[in-house]
Design a protein around this motif. Sequence first.
Motif, short mmCIF file in Angstrom:
data_model
loop_
_atom_site.label_atom_id
_atom_site.label_comp_id
_atom_site.label_asym_id
_atom_site.label_seq_id
_atom_site.Cartn_x
_atom_site.Cartn_y
_atom_site.Cartn_z
N GLU A 244 37.34 -10.52 19.58
CA GLU A 244 38.64 -11.35 20.42
C GLU A 244 37.74 -10.70 21.20
O GLU A 244 37.43 -9.50 21.40
CB GLU A 244 40.12 -10.95 20.06
CG GLU A 244 40.75 -11.85 20.69
CD GLU A 244 42.19 -11.70 20.40
OE1 GLU A 244 42.88 -11.17 20.91
OE2 GLU A 244 42.99 -11.66 19.04
N PRO A 246 38.22 -9.10 25.11
CA PRO A 246 38.89 -8.43 25.60
C PRO A 246 40.05 -8.89 26.55
O PRO A 246 39.63 -9.70 27.36
CB PRO A 246 37.91 -7.47 26.39
CG PRO A 246 36.75 -8.10 26.47
CD PRO A 246 36.63 -9.75 25.82
N ASP A 247 41.45 -8.12 26.38
CA ASP A 247 42.65 -8.26 26.90
C ASP A 247 41.70 -8.32 28.61
O ASP A 247 41.77 -7.01 28.79
CB ASP A 247 43.29 -7.37 26.53
CG ASP A 247 44.99 -7.67 27.21
OD1 ASP A 247 45.50 -8.89 26.59
OD2 ASP A 247 45.43 -7.10 27.90
N PRO A 248 42.31 -8.65 29.66
CA PRO A 248 41.83 -8.39 30.85
C PRO A 248 42.56 -7.60 31.17
O PRO A 248 42.00 -6.38 32.08
CB PRO A 248 42.69 -9.42 31.82
CG PRO A 248 42.98 -11.32 30.55
CD PRO A 248 43.36 -10.21 29.22
N HIS A 249 43.75 -7.07 30.66
CA HIS A 249 43.98 -5.49 31.73
C HIS A 249 44.17 -4.33 30.50
O HIS A 249 43.58 -3.52 30.59
CB HIS A 249 46.52 -5.86 31.54
CG HIS A 249 46.19 -6.52 32.37
ND1 HIS A 249 46.54 -7.92 32.42
CD2 HIS A 249 46.60 -6.47 33.49
CE1 HIS A 249 47.04 -8.58 33.28
NE2 HIS A 249 46.97 -8.31 34.34
N THR A 252 40.19 -3.39 24.89
CA THR A 252 40.48 -3.63 23.06
C THR A 252 41.36 -2.02 22.92
O THR A 252 40.74 -1.21 23.14
CB THR A 252 39.40 -3.66 22.15
OG1 THR A 252 38.66 -5.36 22.65
CG2 THR A 252 39.95 -3.69 20.76
N THR A 274 41.86 2.74 23.78
CA THR A 274 41.71 2.10 24.52
C THR A 274 39.88 1.54 24.17
O THR A 274 39.18 3.17 24.59
CB THR A 274 41.86 1.70 25.83
OG1 THR A 274 43.49 1.56 25.96
CG2 THR A 274 41.06 0.85 26.18
N THR A 282 39.10 -3.46 33.91
CA THR A 282 40.36 -3.79 33.53
C THR A 282 40.69 -4.43 34.43
O THR A 282 40.53 -4.06 35.89
CB THR A 282 41.20 -3.14 32.51
OG1 THR A 282 41.16 -2.07 33.21
CG2 THR A 282 40.58 -2.86 31.07
N ARG A 354 51.72 -6.54 35.06
CA ARG A 354 50.89 -6.10 35.18
C ARG A 354 49.51 -7.27 36.36
O ARG A 354 50.66 -8.10 36.67
CB ARG A 354 50.37 -7.49 34.04
CG ARG A 354 50.48 -6.81 32.44
CD ARG A 354 49.85 -7.31 31.75
NE ARG A 354 50.40 -6.21 30.56
CZ ARG A 354 50.00 -6.64 28.54
NH1 ARG A 354 49.23 -7.11 28.62
NH2 ARG A 354 50.54 -5.49 27.90
#
Length: 355
Positions: A244, A246-249, A252, A274, A282, A354
Amino acid sequence: MTQTAHATNHSDDATRAKRQDFYDRLAPKNLAPLWEVLKGLMPPEPTSKAVPHQWRYEEVRPLLMESGDLLTAEEAERRVLVLENPAFPGESRATATIYAGLQLIMPGETAPAHRHTPSALRFMLEGEGAFTAVGGERTTMRAGDFVITPNWAFHDHGNEGSGPCAWLDGLDIPMVRFFETVFSEGYNDKSQSLTRPEGDALARFGSRMLPLDDSGRRYGQTTPIFNYPYERTREALVAAAKGEAPDPHLATTLRYANPVDGGWTMPTMSAWMTHVEKGFETKRMRSTDGIVLCVAEGRGQITTGDKTFSYAPRDVIVLPAWAWRSFKAEEDSFLFCISDRVAQEKLGFFREERG
Ligand code: GTQ
């Protein structure tokens, strides 16, 4: 105009004096006027007293090793250099609620068995052959392992290797002290007797299976697994990052979980790792928990509040509560984090934002 202003000032002075006289009569009775302190007690949002700080392992390591020549682990009981937040000199606090320290154990040494109501966690930094014993079982600590000492569980540490071993300690001491509930005692021997083979807890509770007739509540709200090996953590993060974007914040991020209920691993301290892939940056976020971060692998920059730190493996960094934070990885990075988030969640205080 002048007269009015003068009159007002005069009455202000008179009022102030009258009030002060009242306060002066309250003080000896151990009373205080709320209206003078209310704004400070109820700020619109938290202002952490803790400040951002970095301990570069490269700088601290020589001093830690020097402590190895000064006294034995047994003499010291625990040979630790406390990581003190510059905002709290002499208070043994890295954040408002978390104590952190670097513990050294030399070959052949024993840090004698004791127990206390504060919970402890270890993040292994370097060396081979170190072990900790909990509940009659030993676990060998390898670099990157997340190791847990539940509250009131006897624990002793040793080093059967040929070189120094060092790890980061995280304890909830400031929190337990705030509640004035610290108890401690020694064991009747230097090390505890072993009743289970190494790996027993991980086999029973850390293999996606659970014992049919053991609730796993061996240590109350603390996970029955007391070593989360880095090998498994790293493998999971690398695989998850492949699956997947990576989440912006969070990039992973996986949290360490209690297999019994899926919750956090300890009642007072949360832990997670993390993984930020090389080149990723991020977006900024903030949360009400002050974080102690330890670099497992990688190099890059961490911004927290008005500070940006260049990080390297084994550095420890404090990210104060409610300060904006973001990460930028120059190399594939693995960042171990602890905070009091679990306690805040249980009490209904936790918030994040966020950007
Ligand atoms: O290993 O039991 O850094 O009791 C501080 C207090 C470690 C430990 C610390 C402790 C320990």
